[in-house]
Scaffold this active site. Structure first.
Site, PDB file in Angstrom:
ATOM      1  N   ASP A   2      38.101  28.665  45.321  1.00 55.83           N
ATOM      2  CA  ASP A   2      36.882  28.784  44.508  1.00 55.83           C
ATOM      3  C   ASP A   2      37.271  29.325  43.054  1.00 55.83           C
ATOM      4  OD1 ASP A   2      38.045  31.072  45.153  1.00 55.83           O
ATOM      5  OD2 ASP A   2      35.836  31.986  45.709  1.00 55.83           O
ATOM      6  N   GLU A   3      38.327  29.100  42.588  1.00 54.40           N
ATOM      7  CA  GLU A   3      38.858  29.301  41.307  1.00 54.40           C
ATOM      8  C   GLU A   3      38.915  28.307  40.288  1.00 54.40           C
ATOM      9  OE1 GLU A   3      42.645  31.251  42.131  1.00 54.40           O
ATOM     10  OE2 GLU A   3      41.881  33.324  42.539  1.00 54.40           O
TER      11      GLU A   3
END
Length: 573
Positions: free
Chosen positions: A463-464
């Site tokens: 989720d980066e």
């Protein structure tokens, strides 16, 4: 002939192998010589023990003969103590010089002080005198103080039965040490007891062993050697000890064993044997073996290189053709790799290499065309994220490195936005990874739709995300962009039957103000992002020096995140 040629390598490797074999046999021979020397040492020192024991036994017999002369008076009867007293007064100097006596003592049964001739060596106690008179046994001991003496004690009853008394004859061991030196050619000495240190002399004390040298043949030459050995060795080298000591240009074996068997803390004999000749003999033998090994190795290498000279030329030609294959110069390679014009049943190994080289040349030419067609597709796959279609970690890192190595970051300010979704793990856990992937695709498109042309949006993994803005009009412009990204992502997203709301935490770093290396930029962006999470999530934070003081709060998380961004560990779901 070049040093990297196969001829040189074959020669060097063969030489190394021959040298290794020669060294093996040399070491084996050296071990054999050392073993023979060690066996000779053990045999020699056992002989020395027997020799010393024999000398002490002979000295004891001499003392017995002397005491027999004293006590077998006229008519074979023992005289009384007064007669012996007068005799010793008259003959003491003769006895001392002829028999090497250290002292004579007469003890009476009535505990009067003994009559003493010579040195005041150790005396018997009244209890010992009484015990000798009662038992009637002759007792022999060896003890050391300032000197080492062999003491013979015997009880005597006068021939007229008028009295009982005890005669003690003490004889120095100096004559036995000199006799040992003459018989064996080795030096010998006596070390004091380890428990006696009240009579230390600076010129004779060995501090390392806590003993003094009572007697030593060749004292002037060997005393420095003993001091050096005692300083090197914590424990005295006993007979079973193996090794030599170099002193000056000579080599010596030093061994000790107790005067009295089983009394290791008592006085010790020390034997010093000059083994220079044996050590030099071993060294000369090794030198001769080395010379023979060198001559044999040179002869072998010359014959081997002569035999392989022509085949190696053919290998050299083939080696020159291989780089041409890697460069795509197939026609030049074919000119170097000559076709083999003989039946395949007669091929040797080099013929097989030439034949295979031509076949490989043809295959590589075909493969080059196939690789060229697939290169563009592979490059696209390598630089883009398969889930979202965004640039991946490698692409953003490559773009940043190009930016840092150019002068662009010096002409204008660039910004890196380090983005992390807040609580994305709960989405995966509650809805499943498939729904989570759908959400990531939607959010990726929202990020792309809110940046300018020329800016870069990349998914680092999990989720980066990362947004790179090569140039912006100051910090206010980057804040505006951060607010836009927060706002657009925070809008509800419908995934299947579920309506989700996701927020971001953004860390912002200015280039080159906050760092001029890739590692520093990513690390500080992560610090800023973590600070934004710490302040309540759905927030952004521009890095400043004041944030460095809280860097320890995110040490573990940041190291993992920076390592992920640089090394490519995409393990986060």
């Amino acid at each position: 002939m070049q040093l990297h040629s196969l001829r040189v390598k074959v020669g060097v490797c063969s030489l190394a192998l021959v040298i290794a074999m020669c060294l093996f046999f040399i070491l084996l021979d050296h071990r054999s010589l050392e073993s023979l020397l060690e066996k000779n040492r053990q045999s020699r020192y056992l002989t020395y023990q027997y020799q010393i024991s024999g000398l002490l036994k002979q000295s004891r017999e001499d003392l017995n003969q002397l005491t027999d002369l004293f006590v077998l008076w006229r008519g074979g009867l023992a005289p009384n103590s007064d007669i012996l007293h007068k005799l010793f007064d008259q003959q003491w100097e003769y006895l001392r010089d002829s028999w090497g006596l250290e002292s004579l003592k007469l003890y009476s049964a009535d505990q009067r002080p003994p009559r003493v001739w010579g040195a005041a060596t150790r005396r018997l106690t009244p209890e010992q005198v009484r015990d000798v008179i009662v038992s009637g046994e002759t007792r022999e001991t060896v003890y050391c103080a300032a000197t080492c003496v062999q003491s013979l004690v015997m009880g005597i009853t006068a021939g007229d039965l008028s009295e009982d008394y005890v005669l003690q004859v003490d004889r120095s061991l100096a004559d036995e040490l000199l006799a040992f030196r003459q018989i064996t050619g080795s030096d010998i000495g006596i070390l004091s007891s380890a428990l006696v240190d009240s009579e230390r002399r600076a010129d004779a004390y060995l501090g390392g062993w806590g003993r003094s040298v009572i007697a030593l043949t060749s004292r002037g030459r060997l005393m420095p050697l003993l001091r050096e050995v005692a300083a090197q060795e914590e424990h005295m080298p006993e007979l079973r000890f193996s090794g030599s000591y170099d002193y000056g240009s000579a080599s010596y074996d030093v061994r000790t064993f107790p005067l009295q068997e089983g009394n290791a803390s008592g006085a010790q004999f020390v034997i010093i044997d000059d083994v220079t000749a044996q050590v030099r003999h071993i060294e000369d033998s090794l030198k001769l073996l080395f010379w023979f090994a060198a001559l044999g190795s040179a002869t072998f290498i010359a014959a081997l290189v002569g035999m392989l000279w022509r085949p190696i030329f053919r290998l050299r030609r083939l080696a020159e053709a291989l780089p041409l294959l890697s460069d795509g110069n197939f026609e030049q390679a074919r000119q170097l790799i000559r076709p083999v014009r003989k039946p395949r049943s007669h091929f040797d190994e080099i013929d097989v290499l030439d034949y295979t080289g031509l076949a490989v040349c043809d295959q590589l030419e075909v493969m080059k065309e196939i690789v060229a067609q697939n290169t563009a597709e592979l490059e696209h796959i390598a630089m883009h994220d398969t889930l979202t279609g965004l640039a991946n970690r490698h692409a953003i890192v490559d773009r940043l490195e190009q930016y840092l190595h150019s002068d662009s970051h010096l002409e204008s300010t660039g910004y890196v936005f380090f983005i992390d979704l807040d609580d994305f793990k709960r989405v995966n856990d509650s809805l499943g990874h498939q729904r989570g992937d759908d959400l990531l695709r939607v959010l990726a498109q929202r990020l792309v739709s809110n940046v300018r042309q020329g800016d870069m949006v990349a998914r680092l993994g999990g989720d980066e995300f990362c947004v790179f803005v090569p140039s912006a009009e100051g910090d206010d412009a980057c804040r505006v962009l951060a607010e836009k990204l927060l706002g657009v992502v925070a809008q509800p997203v419908k995934i299947g039957d579920q309506v989700l709301r996701v927020t971001l935490s953004i860390g912002i770093v200015a280039i080159p103000e906050h760092g001029q290396t890739l590692e520093a930029i990513l690390q500080r962006a992560d610090v800023a992002m973590y600070h934004a999470k710490y302040r309540g999530k759905n927030n952004y934070q521009l890095y400043s020096e004041e944030l460095a003081c809280i860097e320890h709060l995110s040490t573990g998380r940041r190291r993992g995140r920076v390592a992920t961004a640089i090394a490519g560990n995409d393990n986060k779901a």
